[in-house]
Motif scaffolding. Structure first.
Motif, PDB file in Angstrom:
ATOM      1  N   VAL A 206    -104.995 -44.816  59.940  1.00  0.00           N
ATOM      2  CA  VAL A 206    -105.176 -45.167  61.345  1.00  0.00           C
ATOM      3  C   VAL A 206    -106.596 -44.759  61.715  1.00  0.00           C
ATOM      4  CG1 VAL A 206    -104.407 -44.790  63.708  1.00  0.00           C
ATOM      5  CG2 VAL A 206    -102.731 -44.829  61.851  1.00  0.00           C
ATOM      6  N   ARG A 207    -107.382 -45.747  62.102  1.00  0.00           N
ATOM      7  CA  ARG A 207    -108.798 -45.517  62.403  1.00  0.00           C
ATOM      8  C   ARG A 207    -109.064 -45.790  63.870  1.00  0.00           C
ATOM      9  NH1 ARG A 207    -113.869 -48.405  59.287  1.00  0.00           N
ATOM     10  NH2 ARG A 207    -115.462 -47.731  60.737  1.00  0.00           N
ATOM     11  N   THR A 208    -109.781 -44.858  64.495  1.00  0.00           N
ATOM     12  CA  THR A 208    -110.211 -45.008  65.871  1.00  0.00           C
ATOM     13  C   THR A 208    -111.684 -44.634  65.920  1.00  0.00           C
ATOM     14  OG1 THR A 208    -108.014 -44.353  66.645  1.00  0.00           O
ATOM     15  CG2 THR A 208    -109.791 -44.307  68.266  1.00  0.00           C
ATOM     16  N   GLY A 209    -112.545 -45.628  65.963  1.00  0.00           N
ATOM     17  CA  GLY A 209    -113.982 -45.358  65.971  1.00  0.00           C
ATOM     18  C   GLY A 209    -114.408 -44.620  64.718  1.00  0.00           C
TER      19      GLY A 209
ATOM     20  N   VAL B 152    -107.139 -41.044  60.374  1.00  0.00           N
ATOM     21  CA  VAL B 152    -106.098 -40.177  59.831  1.00  0.00           C
ATOM     22  C   VAL B 152    -105.434 -40.929  58.683  1.00  0.00           C
ATOM     23  CG1 VAL B 152    -103.922 -38.978  60.270  1.00  0.00           C
ATOM     24  CG2 VAL B 152    -105.700 -39.018  62.037  1.00  0.00           C
ATOM     25  N   VAL B 153    -105.405 -40.284  57.530  1.00  0.00           N
ATOM     26  CA  VAL B 153    -104.770 -40.844  56.341  1.00  0.00           C
ATOM     27  C   VAL B 153    -103.509 -40.028  56.080  1.00  0.00           C
ATOM     28  CG1 VAL B 153    -104.980 -41.286  53.864  1.00  0.00           C
ATOM     29  CG2 VAL B 153    -106.992 -41.531  55.357  1.00  0.00           C
TER      30      VAL B 153
ATOM     31  N   LEU C 217    -104.762 -36.283  55.996  1.00  0.00           N
ATOM     32  CA  LEU C 217    -106.195 -36.021  56.003  1.00  0.00           C
ATOM     33  C   LEU C 217    -106.788 -36.531  57.312  1.00  0.00           C
ATOM     34  CD1 LEU C 217    -105.245 -36.775  52.966  1.00  0.00           C
ATOM     35  CD2 LEU C 217    -107.665 -36.796  52.495  1.00  0.00           C
ATOM     36  N   THR C 218    -107.580 -35.705  57.953  1.00  0.00           N
ATOM     37  CA  THR C 218    -108.348 -36.127  59.110  1.00  0.00           C
ATOM     38  C   THR C 218    -109.762 -36.394  58.624  1.00  0.00           C
ATOM     39  OG1 THR C 218    -107.023 -34.715  60.555  1.00  0.00           O
ATOM     40  CG2 THR C 218    -109.123 -35.524  61.433  1.00  0.00           C
ATOM     41  N   LEU C 219    -110.233 -37.622  58.844  1.00  0.00           N
ATOM     42  CA  LEU C 219    -111.551 -38.027  58.375  1.00  0.00           C
ATOM     43  C   LEU C 219    -112.514 -38.200  59.535  1.00  0.00           C
ATOM     44  CD1 LEU C 219    -110.563 -40.891  55.881  1.00  0.00           C
ATOM     45  CD2 LEU C 219    -110.526 -38.426  55.506  1.00  0.00           C
TER      46      LEU C 219
END
Length: 132
Positions: free
Chosen positions: A81-84, A88-89, A108-110
């Motif tokens: 899930v990508r926000t800008g 979060v993986v 994982l928080t990227l």
């Protein structure tokens, strides 16, 4: 973070590299997926949660990898899930080594910037440990 810092161009690339580098015991490169100051949180029922820096956790990862001939981590049910510039993986993992198999979830928080995507934090929970 690491001398072997890796510059991933997307969260998807990072999610593909993470289990592969770990399984290939390329620990310096695996650590290079993490941002400087990144943390690892290990959650396991009945055991106090352990939170430490990647630098502090790395020697234990290396030792566990080196004491096993078989050391393979696989991921399934991967969700990104990508926000800008944040992502979060979430993945269900299976870590198979000589004497046991561990199953659980990795989260994982990227963070992404001009240098690429890196892991800011890893939290994992072991759900099952099966001795062989």
């Amino acid at each position: 973070m690491s001398d072997a810092e890796i510059h991933c161009t997307s969260p998807e690339e990072l999610a593909e590299l993470y289990p592969r580098l770990l399984s290939e015991r390329r620990f310096a490169e695996w650590a290079g997926l993490f941002a400087e100051g990144a943390t690892i949180a290990r959650v396991e029922t009945g055991v106090p949660t352990a939170i430490q820096s990647v630098v502090a956790a790395l020697p234990e990862q290396i030792e566990y990898g080196e004491e096993n001939r078989r050391f393979v981590e696989t991921w399934k049910d991967v969700s990104i899930v990508r926000t800008g510039s944040l992502a979060v993986v979430t993945a269900r993992y299976v870590l198979d080594v000589d004497h046991e198999t561990r199953r659980g979830v990795d989260i994982l928080t990227l963070v992404g910037d001009r240098r690429g995507w890196r892991i800011a934090s890893l939290a994992y929970e072991q759900h099952e440990l099966v001795a062989k």
